[in-house]
Enzyme design. Structure first.
Site, PDB file in Angstrom:
ATOM      1  N   CYS A  81      27.076  28.934  60.370  1.00  0.00           N
ATOM      2  CA  CYS A  81      27.104  27.621  61.005  1.00  0.00           C
ATOM      3  C   CYS A  81      26.415  26.592  60.110  1.00  0.00           C
ATOM      4  O   CYS A  81      26.970  26.225  59.079  1.00  0.00           O
ATOM      5  CB  CYS A  81      26.492  27.713  62.402  1.00  0.00           C
ATOM      6  SG  CYS A  81      26.986  26.342  63.452  1.00  0.00           S
ATOM      7  N   HIS A 173      27.951  32.485  65.099  1.00  0.00           N
ATOM      8  CA  HIS A 173      26.598  33.064  64.998  1.00  0.00           C
ATOM      9  C   HIS A 173      26.578  34.551  65.333  1.00  0.00           C
ATOM     10  O   HIS A 173      26.203  34.924  66.440  1.00  0.00           O
ATOM     11  CB  HIS A 173      25.673  32.358  65.989  1.00  0.00           C
ATOM     12  CG  HIS A 173      25.383  30.946  65.653  1.00  0.00           C
ATOM     13  ND1 HIS A 173      24.343  30.562  64.836  1.00  0.00           N
ATOM     14  CD2 HIS A 173      26.003  29.811  66.013  1.00  0.00           C
ATOM     15  CE1 HIS A 173      24.324  29.260  64.710  1.00  0.00           C
ATOM     16  NE2 HIS A 173      25.326  28.769  65.424  1.00  0.00           N
ATOM     17  N   GLU A 175      24.452  36.651  64.660  1.00  0.00           N
ATOM     18  CA  GLU A 175      23.079  37.100  64.944  1.00  0.00           C
ATOM     19  C   GLU A 175      22.730  36.970  66.422  1.00  0.00           C
ATOM     20  O   GLU A 175      21.716  37.488  66.871  1.00  0.00           O
ATOM     21  CB  GLU A 175      22.078  36.324  64.066  1.00  0.00           C
ATOM     22  CG  GLU A 175      21.848  34.868  64.434  1.00  0.00           C
ATOM     23  CD  GLU A 175      22.960  33.926  63.976  1.00  0.00           C
ATOM     24  OE1 GLU A 175      24.022  34.404  63.531  1.00  0.00           O
ATOM     25  OE2 GLU A 175      22.754  32.707  64.088  1.00  0.00           O
TER      26      GLU A 175
HETATM   27  N1  GLN Z   1      25.879  21.058  64.232  1.00  0.00           N
HETATM   28  C1  GLN Z   1      24.866  21.619  63.375  1.00  0.00           C
HETATM   29  C2  GLN Z   1      24.827  20.895  62.041  1.00  0.00           C
HETATM   30  O1  GLN Z   1      25.645  20.074  61.804  1.00  0.00           O
HETATM   31  C3  GLN Z   1      25.113  23.074  63.148  1.00  0.00           C
HETATM   32  C4  GLN Z   1      24.937  23.820  64.440  1.00  0.00           C
HETATM   33  C5  GLN Z   1      24.538  25.236  64.289  1.00  0.00           C
HETATM   34  O2  GLN Z   1      24.084  25.680  63.231  1.00  0.00           O
HETATM   35  N2  GLN Z   1      24.652  25.943  65.361  1.00  0.00           N
HETATM   36  O3  GLN Z   1      23.981  21.148  61.233  1.00  0.00           O
END
Ligand code: GLN
Length: 202
Positions: A81, A173, A175
């Site tokens: 992410c 994610h 994890e």
């Molecule tokens: N929206 C977040 C960002 O732009 C990322 C979200 C996440 O890591 N769950 O950094």
């Protein structure tokens, strides 16, 4: 061979969950905050969090160039992410410079706002059955992928898991689910790092 030590960037984000999943999968772990920490690990995971904050902190902690050098020399890297955003070549809606470790363009918060976060069964052929319980939280999607990037999974027609040689990125994610198959996949990347023909193309 001794178990590899996998570093988890511990400046901000869901660090503890990755450390636990990596240990369950048989790795040693180390939190990475400094170039010295980075020098002591065999691979690096960048967790979920807030990309704008973490890009600033990476600069402040002097980690940008050391990470680039290690990854370009073949060290396995996985961004989940926010971690994938930070690793991308560029980000559609962000002015800051990224680490530029994988030839993709991502769009942040692409699947909707916080309320639209979801767990979806994701088909990931490289992991086999059953589908992976993929948790998306304000997740990015991949808008463009270069010719050396392999797409490992997509959702609604957009790439959400990609690999280029020693660099892995997931929009979701692993994890947070208790299903450690992506962590195991990453550890297999480490095991194969030396002989991996894809790395030779870098
Ligand atoms: N929206 C977040 C960002 O732009 C990322 C979200 C996440 O890591 N769950 O950094």
């Amino acid at each position: 061979m001794a178990a590899p030590t996998v570093g988890v960037l511990a400046l901000q984000g869901d660090v503890v969950e990755h450390l636990r999943a990596l240990r369950r999968s048989g790795a040693r772990t180390r939190e990475v905050r400094t170039p010295e920490d980075l020098a002591a690990v065999d691979a690096l995971v960048v967790p979920g969090g807030e990309s704008t904050t973490v890009i600033r902190l990476l600069e402040r902690f002097g980690l940008v160039e050391p990470i680039r050098e290690r990854v370009r020399a073949g060290m396995p890297f996985w961004g989940t992410c926010m971690g994938m955003i930070v690793a991308a070549h560029d980000v559609a809606d962000l002015e800051q410079d990224t680490l530029d470790l994988i030839d993709i363009t991502v769009r942040r918060n692409a699947f909707g706002r916080q309320v639209d976060s979801a767990e979806v069964p994701l088909d990931i052929p490289a992991l086999g059955n059953p589908p992976f319980p993929a948790v998306f939280i304000r997740a990015p999607w991949i808008e463009r992928a270069g010719p050396d990037v392999t797409s490992l999974a997509s959702r609604d027609g957009h790439g959400v898991m990609v690999r280029q040689a020693n660099v892995l990125g997931t929009s979701f994610h692993p994890e947070l689910t208790g299903d450690d198959r992506v962590h195991a996949y990453f550890l297999e990347m480490l095991a194969g790092a030396a002989g991996d023909e894809v790395i030779a193309r870098r």
